[in-house]
Motif scaffolding. Sequence first.
Motif, PDB file in Angstrom:
ATOM      1  N   TYR A  30       0.853  -1.191   0.000  1.00  0.00           N
ATOM      2  CA  TYR A  30       0.000   0.000   0.000  1.00  0.00           C
ATOM      3  C   TYR A  30       0.885   1.236   0.000  1.00  0.00           C
ATOM      4  CZ  TYR A  30      -2.639   3.846   1.996  1.00  0.00           C
ATOM      5  OH  TYR A  30      -3.176   5.079   2.241  1.00  0.00           O
ATOM      6  N   GLU A  52      -5.479  -8.850   1.309  1.00  0.00           N
ATOM      7  CA  GLU A  52      -6.240  -8.463   2.495  1.00  0.00           C
ATOM      8  C   GLU A  52      -5.342  -7.785   3.535  1.00  0.00           C
ATOM      9  OE1 GLU A  52      -6.452 -11.596   1.114  1.00  0.00           O
ATOM     10  OE2 GLU A  52      -8.363 -11.207   0.145  1.00  0.00           O
ATOM     11  N   GLN A  60      -4.703  -4.297   2.345  1.00  0.00           N
ATOM     12  CA  GLN A  60      -5.893  -3.467   2.561  1.00  0.00           C
ATOM     13  C   GLN A  60      -6.027  -3.091   4.036  1.00  0.00           C
ATOM     14  OE1 GLN A  60      -8.745  -6.123   0.767  1.00  0.00           O
ATOM     15  NE2 GLN A  60      -8.720  -4.994  -1.175  1.00  0.00           N
ATOM     16  N   GLN A  62      -3.822  -0.221   4.550  1.00  0.00           N
ATOM     17  CA  GLN A  62      -4.461   0.960   3.970  1.00  0.00           C
ATOM     18  C   GLN A  62      -5.469   1.555   4.949  1.00  0.00           C
ATOM     19  OE1 GLN A  62      -7.270   0.149   0.752  1.00  0.00           O
ATOM     20  NE2 GLN A  62      -6.323   1.813  -0.435  1.00  0.00           N
TER      21      GLN A  62
END
Length: 109
Positions: A19, A35, A38, A41
């Motif tokens: 990220y 995942e 994320q 993030q």
Amino acid sequence: MEDDREQTPKEVITPGYRYKCLKCETRAPVRKTLEEAQGDQTEHRQDAHSGMEPIAGDPITEDEYAREPAPAPVEDEPPAPAAERPVQTWEWLVVGFIVLVVLNVLFGK
């Protein structure tokens, strides 16, 4: 001249995900799964930007997660000896005919 044989890779590269925040240019570490990236993030947005989300979004890109030496190639077994081709019937007939002709020439009257 190029070698057309298949080349054995020297290393195996495992892809991962990273990220990157476009606003503050923070880059999270490379994670094994999408995942996990994320999660980085979401955590960064909460901590650094009060949970606000940029209009264009922030990218999660593929990156190199791990690099390991390639496994040793498996030695192939030597090829089995080729089976002999069976002699066809017509081949025996030709050989027999030639023998008869030779015998006729040698011993014929």
